[in-house]
Scaffold this motif. Structure first.
Motif: not given
Ligand SMILES: C[S@@+](CC[C@H](N)C(=O)[O-])C[C@H]1O[C@@H](n2cnc3c(N)ncnc32)[C@H](O)[C@@H]1O
Length: 226
Positions: A153-168, A178-183, A188-192
């Motif tokens: 996850g340490a490597f893949a979490n940023p990619l997951f963030g981009a996916f979540v941002g793009a899919g929000a 823009r959301q994907a780049l600020a993934g 973090e919002g989803l995790d919370e």
């Protein structure tokens, strides 16, 4: 919530794409795992909060059988149309999909409740889960994607963030990019939100089970509320 709600607009616009992703083979395994977590039996009634295009309905229907009852609730009309088509295609007379708000569900009593990739979209996920707990003496299962705590996850979490941002939910393709780049923020919002929902279910249930998939990026928490 009106039809101009950003969540409804976003999912309504991408209903076909969402359905293709929602029913991909790997994703189907996660859905079967969530269905299993509910311990359903023939004749049971189960409600899915935020059922989308109905990708979980076959798994729920299979477990309650023809004598049980499955109800899917969602706010977004174009997704519900696809869910209804799915129900009609299978000829299921005991499966209903209804336009309704998962934060004020028109449900009196049910044997079990599924929330699948939905608590992260709710304004107050803990309050929604508390409300769901008052509607059943059976099991509730929450299937969600979150950051992974596995070493990978340490490597893949940023990619997951981009996916979540793009899919929000977003107003335009540019906004999605823009959301994907600020993934990181989206992740973090989803995790919370997922953590808040899970804490509530944990506090209110016993016989909890936790199943992980996709290197810890997808998991099912379930518990017995009775
Ligand atoms: C990511 S999709 C998940 C759909 C489905 N549960 C699945 O697993 O494929 C989230 C769904 O939640 C619905 N949703 C979001 N907020 C909702 C609410 N307050 N009440 C009902 N549905 C809601 C959206 O319309 C969308 O269909």
């Amino acid at each position: 919530m009106s039809d101009r709600d950003p969540v409804q607009e976003f999912y309504g616009r991408y209903a076909a794409l969402y359905d293709a992703i929602a029913t991909a083979p790997g994703v189907t395994r996660w859905r079967a795992s969530a269905g299993d977590a509910l311990d359903l039996g023939p004749g049971d009634t189960v409600v899915e909060m935020g059922c989308g295009t109905g990708a979980n309905l076959p798994h729920l229907r299979e477990r309650v059988g023809p004598e049980g009852r499955v109800v899917g609730l969602d706010l977004t009309r174009p997704l519900l149309v696809r869910a209804r088509e799915r129900v009609e295609r299978h000829g299921w007379e005991n499966v209903a999909v209804v336009q309704a708000d998962a934060t004020a569900p028109p449900v009196a009593r049910t044997d079990a409740i599924l929330g699948s990739f939905v608590v992260g979209l709710l304004p107050d996920p803990a309050a929604a889960v508390a409300d769901w707990c008052s509607l059943t003496d059976g099991r509730i299962a929450l299937l969600d994607g979150t950051s992974s705590s596995h070493p990978f996850g340490a490597f893949a979490n940023p990619l997951f963030g981009a996916f979540v941002g793009a899919g929000a939910p977003a107003d335009s393709l540019g906004e999605s990019v823009r959301q994907a780049l600020a993934g990181g923020d989206a992740r973090e919002g989803l995790d919370e939100k997922v953590a808040a929902a899970r804490e509530e279910l944990t506090a209110r249930s016993s016989d909890r089970r936790y199943d992980e998939h996709a290197a810890g990026f997808v998991s099912v928490l379930s518990g017995d509320v009775g």
